[in-house]
Design an enzyme around this catalytic site. Structure first.
Site, PDB file in Angstrom:
ATOM      1  N   GLN A 100       2.886  48.218 -30.118  1.00  0.00           N
ATOM      2  CA  GLN A 100       2.581  49.342 -29.224  1.00  0.00           C
ATOM      3  C   GLN A 100       3.847  49.790 -28.496  1.00  0.00           C
ATOM      4  O   GLN A 100       4.472  49.004 -27.772  1.00  0.00           O
ATOM      5  CB  GLN A 100       1.508  48.979 -28.198  1.00  0.00           C
ATOM      6  CG  GLN A 100       1.051  50.243 -27.433  1.00  0.00           C
ATOM      7  CD  GLN A 100       0.110  49.973 -26.278  1.00  0.00           C
ATOM      8  OE1 GLN A 100       0.394  49.145 -25.427  1.00  0.00           O
ATOM      9  NE2 GLN A 100      -1.006  50.679 -26.251  1.00  0.00           N
ATOM     10  N   TYR A 181       0.802  55.907 -18.181  1.00  0.00           N
ATOM     11  CA  TYR A 181       2.230  55.749 -18.454  1.00  0.00           C
ATOM     12  C   TYR A 181       2.843  57.094 -18.876  1.00  0.00           C
ATOM     13  O   TYR A 181       2.195  58.129 -18.782  1.00  0.00           O
ATOM     14  CB  TYR A 181       2.440  54.610 -19.463  1.00  0.00           C
ATOM     15  CG  TYR A 181       1.883  53.328 -18.895  1.00  0.00           C
ATOM     16  CD1 TYR A 181       2.481  52.742 -17.778  1.00  0.00           C
ATOM     17  CD2 TYR A 181       0.706  52.763 -19.390  1.00  0.00           C
ATOM     18  CE1 TYR A 181       1.932  51.597 -17.189  1.00  0.00           C
ATOM     19  CE2 TYR A 181       0.159  51.629 -18.814  1.00  0.00           C
ATOM     20  CZ  TYR A 181       0.779  51.043 -17.704  1.00  0.00           C
ATOM     21  OH  TYR A 181       0.238  49.934 -17.122  1.00  0.00           O
ATOM     22  N   ARG A 228      -2.744  55.973 -28.830  1.00  0.00           N
ATOM     23  CA  ARG A 228      -3.797  55.603 -27.884  1.00  0.00           C
ATOM     24  C   ARG A 228      -3.856  56.629 -26.762  1.00  0.00           C
ATOM     25  O   ARG A 228      -2.840  56.978 -26.164  1.00  0.00           O
ATOM     26  CB  ARG A 228      -3.519  54.222 -27.291  1.00  0.00           C
ATOM     27  CG  ARG A 228      -4.714  53.694 -26.519  1.00  0.00           C
ATOM     28  CD  ARG A 228      -4.542  52.249 -26.091  1.00  0.00           C
ATOM     29  NE  ARG A 228      -5.833  51.564 -26.205  1.00  0.00           N
ATOM     30  CZ  ARG A 228      -6.198  50.528 -25.462  1.00  0.00           C
ATOM     31  NH1 ARG A 228      -5.367  50.007 -24.578  1.00  0.00           N
ATOM     32  NH2 ARG A 228      -7.388  49.974 -25.613  1.00  0.00           N
ATOM     33  N   GLY A 314     -10.133  43.210 -26.164  1.00  0.00           N
ATOM     34  CA  GLY A 314      -9.086  42.793 -25.244  1.00  0.00           C
ATOM     35  C   GLY A 314      -9.323  41.381 -24.758  1.00  0.00           C
ATOM     36  O   GLY A 314      -8.947  40.401 -25.395  1.00  0.00           O
ATOM     37  N   ARG A 315     -10.000  41.272 -23.620  1.00  0.00           N
ATOM     38  CA  ARG A 315     -10.088  39.980 -22.948  1.00  0.00           C
ATOM     39  C   ARG A 315     -10.826  38.896 -23.733  1.00  0.00           C
ATOM     40  O   ARG A 315     -10.469  37.727 -23.650  1.00  0.00           O
ATOM     41  CB  ARG A 315     -10.677  40.180 -21.558  1.00  0.00           C
ATOM     42  CG  ARG A 315      -9.679  40.915 -20.651  1.00  0.00           C
ATOM     43  CD  ARG A 315     -10.319  41.551 -19.463  1.00  0.00           C
ATOM     44  NE  ARG A 315     -11.264  42.581 -19.872  1.00  0.00           N
ATOM     45  CZ  ARG A 315     -12.116  43.171 -19.072  1.00  0.00           C
ATOM     46  NH1 ARG A 315     -12.169  42.816 -17.812  1.00  0.00           N
ATOM     47  NH2 ARG A 315     -12.927  44.117 -19.533  1.00  0.00           N
TER      48      ARG A 315
END
Ligand SMILES: Cc1cc2nc3c(=O)[nH]c(=O)nc-3n(C[C@H](O)[C@H](O)[C@H](O)COP(=O)(O)O)c2cc1C
Length: 358
Positions: A100, A181, A228, A314-315
């Site tokens: 990424q 970002y 993304r 993810g988690r």
């Protein structure tokens, strides 16, 4: 057991995926200060290779791109050598690696970068957010506005980083256009106050993202590039306006991106299913959807509803190296330890037990 739709193979760009799960990108802040990877990173990703598509943590394309402590880079020969170990380890485990590319823009603190300079952004507007630094939490400073020349240089950095990722043996890159970002800052009217061709109208605000995507696709091939996005995601002080503004912005952006034939569109989705459906209608290749806080029982829902092809985790995957096997068999899941998410060594990184040892 989970929905059978998760266990269908899928062709994504040049890679064959064994099922519909993937590793979502997660910053772990365990890189060295020069942006090379720490000792345990190849093991961490190799442990998760059964996820098939392994999307890495946000990785800066340049010194300016770094925002957080101890995040990796992909722009020097040393970075390439260090990512090669990860690519080899993930491939040995049967996975595919997408690095990424994350430029933090204004979500940065000079204490976290090698050059210690003021962060850069579309406009000199502070994110008004706390950033974790070695000295504790500090406010992200007011960034320096990128000049027209700086914008071209930044696009060239993305291009170089993508080439470096491929040189390291990665199967592709994911352009981070989400979560507040740099790319997201260009999209958002509250972060982008420019009056040149990169600001003002929604078309102009989309231009930087489109030019980055085009440059990266030209460099390494569109079928090795994912992007993304996170429409309406308020992270990093972003405010994209009401539902109609967000829809107009992203329908334009995704419509233009769709013409590039990228390998995939990855959405960090915050709930406008009508918008998601409209992306699905125009997007020619794979759609990946993550919904924050999705429960185990909901993982396949977007695939079953025809809204997505892949459900990155993810988690659950952070805390369970063998999450694929656990979901397939209905086994219980390890809990994530919040105290070891960022920084540190093997604890909370490579020592989450797999089933056989649980
Ligand atoms: C520790 C952590 C680090 C993250 N770092 C990134 C990142 O570097 N890039 C990114 O796009 N998303 C990042 N995310 C967001 C995840 O990719 C994902 O979208 C989010 O965690 C929701 O999925 P989940 O509910 O399965 O965890 C991060 C999430 C977590 C928990």
């Amino acid at each position: 057991m989970t929905s059978s739709s998760l266990w269908q193979p899928f062709a994504l760009g040049r890679v064959a995926l064994p099922h519909r799960l993937a590793l979502a990108p997660m910053t772990r802040s365990r890189a060295n200060l020069d942006g090379t990877l720490g000792d345990h990173t190849a093991t961490y990703y190799a442990q998760r290779a059964s996820l098939g598509l392994v999307i890495t943590e946000g990785t800066q394309p340049s010194e300016d791109g770094q925002g957080y402590l101890n995040t990796p880079g992909i722009y020097t020969p040393e970075h390439v050598e260090s990512w090669r170990k990860v690519a080899d380890a993930v491939h040995a485990g049967g996975g595919s690696l997408f690095i990424q590319l994350m430029h933090a823009g204004r979500m940065a603190h000079p204490d976290n970068t090698p050059h210690r300079r003021q962060p850069v952004a579309p406009s000199a507007v502070s994110a008004d957010q706390d950033i974790r630094t070695a000295a504790g939490l500090q406010k992200a400073p007011v960034p320096r506005e990128l000049s027209a020349q700086d914008i071209q240089a930044t696009i060239a950095e993305f291009r170089h980083a993508a080439a470096s990722a491929i040189a390291a043996g990665a199967d592709g890159v994911e352009i981070h256009g989400a979560n507040g970002y740099l790319l997201h800052q260009f999209l958002s009217p509250n972060a982008n106050h420019r009056s040149d061709s990169y600001g003002g109208s929604l078309e102009n605000r989309s231009r930087f993202v489109l030019e980055v995507a085009q440059a990266v696709a030209d460099e390494i091939g569109a079928d090795r590039v994912g992007i993304r996005l996170s429409p309406a995601m308020p992270l990093g002080g972003i405010d994209e306006g009401g539902t109609e503004s967000v829809r107009a912005q992203y329908r334009h952006l995704v419509g233009e991106l769709a013409t590039l034939n990228l390998a995939y569109l990855h959405l960090h989705h915050v709930g406008d299913d009508e918008l998601l459906r409209s992306f699905r209608d125009v997007w020619p290749t794979a759609v990946l959807v993550v919904r924050y806080g999705r429960t185990r029982g909901q993982i396949a829902d977007d695939i079953d509803a025809g809204l997505a092809d892949i459900a990155p985790l993810g988690r659950f995957a952070l805390a369970n190296p063998d999450v694929v096997e656990r979901l397939r068999t209905g086994a219980s899941l390890n809990e994530m330890d919040p105290s070891t998410i960022y920084g540190g060594g093997e604890a909370g990184y490579t020592d989450y037990p797999a089933l056989a040892h649980a």
